[in-house]
Design an enzyme around this catalytic site. Structure first.
Site, PDB file in Angstrom:
ATOM      1  N   TYR A  82      29.110  31.737  47.261  1.00 20.91           N
ATOM      2  CA  TYR A  82      29.335  31.143  45.635  1.00 20.91           C
ATOM      3  C   TYR A  82      30.338  32.441  45.263  1.00 20.91           C
ATOM      4  CZ  TYR A  82      29.642  30.142  40.896  1.00 20.91           C
ATOM      5  OH  TYR A  82      29.779  30.047  38.816  1.00 20.91           O
ATOM      6  N   ASP A  95      31.877  40.597  48.296  1.00 24.80           N
ATOM      7  CA  ASP A  95      31.667  39.473  46.829  1.00 24.80           C
ATOM      8  C   ASP A  95      29.999  40.984  46.590  1.00 24.80           C
ATOM      9  OD1 ASP A  95      29.749  39.239  44.447  1.00 24.80           O
ATOM     10  OD2 ASP A  95      31.401  36.498  45.401  1.00 24.80           O
ATOM     11  N   LYS A 119      26.545  41.203  37.403  1.00 29.45           N
ATOM     12  CA  LYS A 119      24.968  41.071  36.992  1.00 29.45           C
ATOM     13  C   LYS A 119      23.974  41.775  36.927  1.00 29.45           C
ATOM     14  CE  LYS A 119      25.179  36.212  39.323  1.00 29.45           C
ATOM     15  NZ  LYS A 119      25.688  35.860  40.119  1.00 29.45           N
TER      16      LYS A 119
HETATM   17  C1  LIG Z   1      27.170  35.570  40.048  1.00 28.38           C
HETATM   18  C2  LIG Z   1      28.177  35.232  41.178  1.00 28.38           C
HETATM   19  C3  LIG Z   1      29.687  35.329  40.962  1.00 28.38           C
HETATM   20  C4  LIG Z   1      29.529  35.016  39.519  1.00 28.38           C
HETATM   21  O1  LIG Z   1      29.744  35.200  38.347  1.00 28.38           O
HETATM   22  P1  LIG Z   1      29.956  34.898  37.547  1.00 28.38           P
HETATM   23  O2  LIG Z   1      29.755  36.378  36.488  1.00 28.38           O
HETATM   24  O3  LIG Z   1      28.920  34.039  36.151  1.00 28.38           O
HETATM   25  O4  LIG Z   1      31.003  34.221  37.012  1.00 28.38           O
HETATM   26  C5  LIG Z   1      30.364  35.507  41.697  1.00 28.38           C
HETATM   27  N1  LIG Z   1      29.948  36.222  42.566  1.00 28.38           N
HETATM   28  C6  LIG Z   1      27.985  35.839  43.166  1.00 28.38           C
HETATM   29  C7  LIG Z   1      27.947  36.264  44.813  1.00 28.38           C
HETATM   30  C8  LIG Z   1      27.431  35.535  42.469  1.00 28.38           C
HETATM   31  O5  LIG Z   1      26.611  35.726  42.460  1.00 28.38           O
END
Ligand SMILES: *Cc1c(COP(=O)(O)O)cnc(C)c1O
Length: 436
Positions: free
Chosen positions: A139, A234, A272
């Site tokens: 994701y 990511d 996060k």
């Molecule tokens: C949470 C998440 C996102 C998206 O971040 P948001 O602040 O919710 O838009 C993207 N990549 C990863 C791996 C995530 O866990």
């Protein structure tokens, strides 16, 4: 009398502002939460829970850490938003680079979605190519090109794709099975000249926690370098949580210990933890790529609230509190919980596997081995997880309402908190094995 869920659903689609918060995957109706301190959350009816959601990652220090709250209060009193660069934005970016060397330049944004979207745009702008390679079950936020075979809320809902994403967009996204070196090598052999970027979670944590097969991230890095594509790592979830330098740092340390030169991502995304519970995310990476961004280069990206002073104050205070000692405490809590839960389930004869990446972990229900691919992950016994979730909730443990999510611990989770969780697991496991 209408319940809270009915009232919420009468105004918010599905009663939520983000689908992962809904209990569709487990059934039942959540009570709204009212407050969160340390390892605990309290609902509107005054029930307290040991929290294992941690705001889906940010709360690594525990909720509402006094130093962070004070930093936010002071920042708010000094102005909610300036629309001009302020000192702390520079300090937060420096703090990120100090811990994560591949982030030579950093741009702050407000969400992880913006960070990955921007990284993709930089990669396409810099390479003049269109195709993005992603892995099934990873994701990367909800921007169009990345909503193909994504995990997280989409896995829970059983939606392989999102409606509203055009075929044109989907065509430029190539989806491969995670961890499959041959599929990746073949994709480059076939499409090498059109691949702008490979985007991957540093360790997948949105289909449960998956440990990358050793060498897989390095292969991505090598193929990207050889073929003129950009590797986007990511670390929105894993960054400054899986370890002090994210999951990249975990592999770097393994490489250094083995006397091997560490691999490097070209671009990296954070979110996060770097916002400490407030909306801050970032894209960072190689100077030449980052300087493609406006106002220096031709790749446009902007944000009215980017680097917001109150949000940045929370992120900076959080980052400055993240010492080796904090990571040791988080790792110890993860070890005790993952090991404890697994031991109890094994004793009760309940088939499961533990996925682990640095200090992150999750339990896979009904699988005998820790999975690597989304296809394997999706063979989980989600009905069993539903029973487990509700028993835990009734016993005062707040788990993510999905079998596809990590269990988030913090430095604030005390031995007593973990005992409470393990006692609840033990009680459920006894009832569950009697059921069979
Ligand atoms: C949470 C998440 C996102 C998206 O971040 P948001 O602040 O919710 O838009 C993207 N990549 C990863 C791996 C995530 O866990």
């Amino acid at each position: 009398m209408t319940t809270f869920s009915e009232r919420a659903a009468a105004i918010l689609p599905g009663g939520v502002n983000s689908p992962v918060r809904a209990w569709n995957g487990v059934g039942g109706e959540p009570t709204p939460l009212a407050s969160a301190h340390g390892s605990r959350v309290t609902d509107a009816e005054g029930r307290e829970y040991v929290d294992l959601i941690g705001s889906w990652g940010p709360a690594i220090l525990g909720h509402a850490h006094p130093t962070v709250v004070q930093a936010v209060q002071e920042a708010a009193a000094a102005g909610l938003s300036f629309g001009a660069t302020a000192t702390r934005e520079v300090e937060l970016a420096e703090e990120i680079r100090g811990r994560y060397a591949p982030a030579e330049r950093v741009r702050l944004v407000s969400t992880g979605t913006e960070a990955t979207m921007t990284a993709i745009r930089i990669a396409r702008g810099a390479t003049g190519r269109d195709v993005i390679v992603k892995f099934a079950g990873c994701y990367h936020g909800h921007s169009d090109s990345l909503l193909v075979a994504a995990g997280s809320g989409l896995a829970t809902a059983g939606v392989p794709d999102s409606a509203g994403v055009t075929k044109g967009t989907a065509v430029d996204t190539l989806v491969l099975p995670y961890g499959d070196e041959q599929a990746l090598t073949d994709a480059f052999a076939e499409h090498g000249q059109s691949i702008a970027a490979v985007i991957t979670e540093a360790a997948p944590c949105n289909m449960g926690v998956v440990q990358p097969p050793r060498g897989f991230n390095r292969l991505i890095s090598t193929l990207c370098r050889n073929e003129g594509a950009v590797m986007i790592l990511d670390e929105v979830l894993t960054g400054f949580r899986a370890g002090p330098s994210g999951y990249w740092g975990v592999e770097r340390d393994q490489d250094l210990a083995a006397g091997v030169e560490p691999w490097q991502p070209d671009l990296v995304t954070f979110g996060k933890v770097i916002g400490g519970g407030m909306p801050v995310a970032a894209v960072g990476g190689r100077q030449d790529l980052m300087e493609q961004l406006a106002p220096l280069g031709p790749v446009y990206q902007a944000g009215t609230l980017s680097g917001n002073p109150v949000a940045v104050a929370a992120g900076l205070a959080t980052m400055r509190l993240l010492t080796e000692d904090v990571y040791a405490r988080v790792a110890a809590a993860a070890d005790r919980l993952a090991g404890g839960v697994s031991g109890i389930l094994a004793d009760a004869g309940i088939t499961h596997a533990v996925g682990r990446a640095g200090t992150l972990f999750s339990i896979f229900w009904g699988l005998a081995d820790a999975p690597v691919t989304f296809e394997h992950v999706s063979r989980q016994d989600t009905a069993q997880f539903g029973r487990f979730f509700h028993a835990m909730n009734a016993a005062g443990v707040y788990l993510p309402p999905s079998a596809y999510e990590a269990w988030f611990v913090s430095q604030a989770h005390s031995p007593a908190d973990l005992d409470l969780v393990l006692d609840a697991v033990r009680a459920w496991a006894a009832a569950e094995s009697a059921r069979a």
